[in-house]
Design a protein around this motif. Structure first.
Motif, PDB file in Angstrom:
ATOM      1  N   ARG A  97       0.832  -1.207   0.000  1.00  0.00           N
ATOM      2  CA  ARG A  97       0.000   0.000   0.000  1.00  0.00           C
ATOM      3  C   ARG A  97       0.867   1.259   0.000  1.00  0.00           C
ATOM      4  N   ILE A  98       1.659   1.369  -1.035  1.00  0.00           N
ATOM      5  CA  ILE A  98       2.646   2.439  -1.099  1.00  0.00           C
ATOM      6  C   ILE A  98       1.993   3.819  -1.090  1.00  0.00           C
ATOM      7  N   PHE A  99       0.784   3.932  -1.632  1.00  0.00           N
ATOM      8  CA  PHE A  99       0.134   5.241  -1.692  1.00  0.00           C
ATOM      9  C   PHE A  99      -0.428   5.682  -0.340  1.00  0.00           C
ATOM     10  N   SER A 100      -0.421   4.769   0.644  1.00  0.00           N
ATOM     11  CA  SER A 100      -0.942   5.143   1.968  1.00  0.00           C
ATOM     12  C   SER A 100      -0.089   6.228   2.615  1.00  0.00           C
ATOM     13  N   ALA A 101       1.102   6.429   2.067  1.00  0.00           N
ATOM     14  CA  ALA A 101       1.994   7.459   2.608  1.00  0.00           C
ATOM     15  C   ALA A 101       1.430   8.865   2.421  1.00  0.00           C
ATOM     16  N   ILE A 102       0.457   9.021   1.542  1.00  0.00           N
ATOM     17  CA  ILE A 102      -0.095  10.365   1.325  1.00  0.00           C
ATOM     18  C   ILE A 102      -1.068  10.751   2.433  1.00  0.00           C
ATOM     19  N   GLY A 103      -1.408   9.780   3.306  1.00  0.00           N
ATOM     20  CA  GLY A 103      -2.216  10.098   4.482  1.00  0.00           C
ATOM     21  C   GLY A 103      -3.713  10.097   4.249  1.00  0.00           C
ATOM     22  N   LYS A 104      -4.387  11.129   4.755  1.00  0.00           N
ATOM     23  CA  LYS A 104      -5.853  11.169   4.747  1.00  0.00           C
ATOM     24  C   LYS A 104      -6.469  11.046   3.355  1.00  0.00           C
ATOM     25  N   PRO A 105      -5.909  11.678   2.309  1.00  0.00           N
ATOM     26  CA  PRO A 105      -6.497  11.511   0.971  1.00  0.00           C
ATOM     27  C   PRO A 105      -6.576  10.047   0.542  1.00  0.00           C
ATOM     28  N   TYR A 106      -5.587   9.259   0.983  1.00  0.00           N
ATOM     29  CA  TYR A 106      -5.605   7.839   0.635  1.00  0.00           C
ATOM     30  C   TYR A 106      -6.818   7.165   1.271  1.00  0.00           C
ATOM     31  N   GLY A 107      -7.087   7.498   2.520  1.00  0.00           N
ATOM     32  CA  GLY A 107      -8.238   6.918   3.200  1.00  0.00           C
ATOM     33  C   GLY A 107      -9.547   7.296   2.516  1.00  0.00           C
ATOM     34  N   ILE A 108      -9.649   8.547   2.081  1.00  0.00           N
ATOM     35  CA  ILE A 108     -10.854   8.999   1.379  1.00  0.00           C
ATOM     36  C   ILE A 108     -11.028   8.228   0.070  1.00  0.00           C
ATOM     37  N   LEU A 109      -9.908   8.051  -0.633  1.00  0.00           N
ATOM     38  CA  LEU A 109      -9.938   7.351  -1.914  1.00  0.00           C
ATOM     39  C   LEU A 109     -10.362   5.894  -1.735  1.00  0.00           C
ATOM     40  N   ILE A 110      -9.732   5.189  -0.813  1.00  0.00           N
ATOM     41  CA  ILE A 110     -10.060   3.776  -0.595  1.00  0.00           C
ATOM     42  C   ILE A 110     -11.490   3.643  -0.066  1.00  0.00           C
ATOM     43  N   GLY A 111     -11.906   4.571   0.776  1.00  0.00           N
ATOM     44  CA  GLY A 111     -13.281   4.548   1.274  1.00  0.00           C
ATOM     45  C   GLY A 111     -14.290   4.657   0.137  1.00  0.00           C
ATOM     46  N   ALA A 112     -14.000   5.559  -0.800  1.00  0.00           N
ATOM     47  CA  ALA A 112     -14.866   5.692  -1.979  1.00  0.00           C
ATOM     48  C   ALA A 112     -14.862   4.420  -2.800  1.00  0.00           C
ATOM     49  N   PHE A 113     -13.682   3.789  -2.918  1.00  0.00           N
ATOM     50  CA  PHE A 113     -13.586   2.530  -3.650  1.00  0.00           C
ATOM     51  C   PHE A 113     -14.471   1.461  -3.002  1.00  0.00           C
ATOM     52  N   GLU A 114     -14.440   1.386  -1.686  1.00  0.00           N
ATOM     53  CA  GLU A 114     -15.216   0.349  -0.991  1.00  0.00           C
ATOM     54  C   GLU A 114     -16.722   0.564  -1.174  1.00  0.00           C
ATOM     55  N   ILE A 115     -17.155   1.798  -1.090  1.00  0.00           N
ATOM     56  CA  ILE A 115     -18.581   2.089  -1.305  1.00  0.00           C
ATOM     57  C   ILE A 115     -18.989   1.720  -2.724  1.00  0.00           C
ATOM     58  N   LEU A 116     -18.158   2.100  -3.677  1.00  0.00           N
ATOM     59  CA  LEU A 116     -18.443   1.773  -5.066  1.00  0.00           C
ATOM     60  C   LEU A 116     -18.454   0.264  -5.296  1.00  0.00           C
ATOM     61  N   ALA A 117     -17.562  -0.446  -4.617  1.00  0.00           N
ATOM     62  CA  ALA A 117     -17.506  -1.908  -4.770  1.00  0.00           C
ATOM     63  C   ALA A 117     -18.827  -2.540  -4.358  1.00  0.00           C
ATOM     64  N   VAL A 118     -19.406  -2.058  -3.267  1.00  0.00           N
ATOM     65  CA  VAL A 118     -20.703  -2.580  -2.809  1.00  0.00           C
ATOM     66  C   VAL A 118     -21.800  -2.229  -3.810  1.00  0.00           C
ATOM     67  N   LEU A 119     -21.795  -0.984  -4.287  1.00  0.00           N
ATOM     68  CA  LEU A 119     -22.798  -0.559  -5.261  1.00  0.00           C
ATOM     69  C   LEU A 119     -22.688  -1.371  -6.552  1.00  0.00           C
ATOM     70  N   VAL A 120     -21.465  -1.612  -6.996  1.00  0.00           N
ATOM     71  CA  VAL A 120     -21.254  -2.425  -8.196  1.00  0.00           C
ATOM     72  C   VAL A 120     -21.778  -3.840  -7.970  1.00  0.00           C
TER      73      VAL A 120
END
Length: 435
Positions: A97-120
């Motif tokens: 998870r190399i991009f986790s180094a960017i901090g909070k934006p990474y969490g927002i991005l992955i969170g959006a991915f997880e919501i979209l995964a459920v919707l998909v």
């Protein structure tokens, strides 16, 4: 041994990308079998069409429920796979998870991915129910044989599995869960694995990680054999789509010239053509096989989503006639694939196989059932034009084989002799107004 996973990942990536590139090369070769067509006009409008139709999915929304579900799957699947970039970097360099180094934006991005995964996942389930339980009529037409039906379900299963693996990967990733940032869905899945040891969780997370990326590579290479090739081809297909008003047919310049000469009493038919006005007569009028079509029509065939919207809107099909615009596109693609395999087997040249698109794939009955109303063209969500293929094949039947239906031959004879479609002599030709 420490670098073995990275080496295996690099090998899998190279094989997957290489196999995909091989199929792309074959795809381009097959499309280029069609003759050339100039589509370089009005680039700004073409870019707009691509943005609105392929990217914006505007024509999908003509049927709002299916359109919204499709947008969710389309957007979700594309955006979630942005994470593939991180997976590739982690796989090659052994990071996590190399991009986790960017901090909070990474969490927002992955969170959006997880919501979209459920919707998909939910949207795909609904699509599966519509296709297999409700059995919408357009999915069960006669042309939807074993493979087209299986292909559609295989794609749905692929998407379900990939979304599940993504969420399981996140749920069993202890360091990611400890971050408590971005795990908006996976935090509720993690307790399902709560009784497992840390080492077992790591094994599950790694297994899900590997299956997720390998699944994406398999899916990528499956596209060539699937109707879902439109995921890639919808963009060029909508860009190069016709900008002419629907209902405006293409005229053969050589024929138009001859008609003008016949209608102008002052023209000397034996005079040499003026410089720059000579029009080359085509070697063959119309199309009887895929090589007679233009490359845009062949691109159309590969882009077809087999959704059946064209056929469901076709008045000929609705009245029980054999014509199905979807089948026209599927047959064109199948014949093109057959021609491509022939070329592969014969070291780059086509060996006559005694078959052609006309009669062996598409019957004359289908072609003459078309009313040329353009309903299929209007209905297509990715700017495919089945009518253009139908008209080119009709042109071949009329101009090369004189094989028009009796009624049409009678009409054309009347026009030639009487100047009107009805059997009145020249003196009475205005009687048609009273019909």
């Amino acid at each position: 041994m420490h670098y073995l996973p990275n080496i295996l990942f690099a090998i899998a990536l190279i094989i997957g990308a290489g196999y995909f590139a091989k199929h792309v090369k074959k795809l381009i070769r097959n499309i280029k079998l069609g003759h050339d067509i100039d589509v370089s006009d009005n680039k700004s409008q073409r870019w707009k069409n691509m943005a609105m139709i392929a990217l914006g999915q505007t024509k999908m929304m003509h049927r709002p429920i299916a359109g919204m579900l499709h947008i969710i799957v389309y957007v979700g699947f594309i955006i979630i796979n942005i994470e593939v970039l991180e997976i590739i970097i982690d796989g090659i360099f052994g990071t996590h998870r190399i991009f986790s180094a960017i901090g909070k934006p990474y969490g927002i991005l992955i969170g959006a991915f997880e919501i979209l995964a459920v919707l998909v996942f939910v949207s795909v389930i609904i699509f599966w129910i519509r296709r297999n339980i409700i059995k919408l009529k357009r999915f069960w037409k006669s042309e939807m044989t074993t493979w087209p039906k299986s292909d559609a379900n295989i794609i749905l299963y692929f998407e379900m599995v990939l979304m599940t693996l993504f969420l399981v990967m996140n749920a069993t990733d202890a360091p990611f869960q400890d971050m408590n940032s971005g795990n908006v869905i996976s935090q509720f899945i993690a307790p399902w694995f709560g009784s497992l040891s840390e080492s077992t969780l790591h094994v599950i997370e790694r297994a899900a990680w590997w299956m997720h990326i390998l699944g994406i590579l398999v899916f990528l290479n499956y596209l060539y054999f699937s109707k879902h090739l439109h995921i890639l081809l919808a963009f060029p297909n909508t860009y190069y789509g016709s900008l002419k008003p629907q209902g405006q047919f293409d005229n053969l310049e050589a024929v138009t010239k001859e008609v003008r000469l016949m209608m102008d009493p002052n023209v000397d038919p034996f005079a040499a053509p003026a410089e720059g006005t000579e029009t080359e007569t085509p070697a063959k009028f119309g199309a009887s096989d895929v090589q007679d079509l233009n490359w845009l029509q062949l691109l159309n065939a590969y882009t077809c989503t087999e959704c059946g919207r064209c056929t469901s809107e076709c008045p000929a099909n609705q009245t029980g006639k054999k014509l199905s615009p979807r089948k026209i596109m599927m047959d064109t693609r199948d014949r093109l694939e057959e021609v491509g395999k022939n070329i592969d087997l014969n070291k780059g040249t086509f060996k006559e196989d005694g078959k052609q698109l006309l009669d062996n794939y598409i019957t004359q009955e289908e072609l003459w059932a078309c009313t040329s109303c353009n309903a299929c063209v209007e209905a297509c969500p990715v700017s495919i034009n089945p009518l253009s293929i139908i008209m080119d094949m009709r042109r071949y039947l009329v101009m090369e084989q004189s094989a028009a239906p009796v009624e049409l031959n009678s009409m054309m004879t009347n026009i030639e002799n009487n100047g009107a479609p009805w059997p009145y002599n020249q003196m009475d030709r205005l009687n048609w107004k009273n019909e």
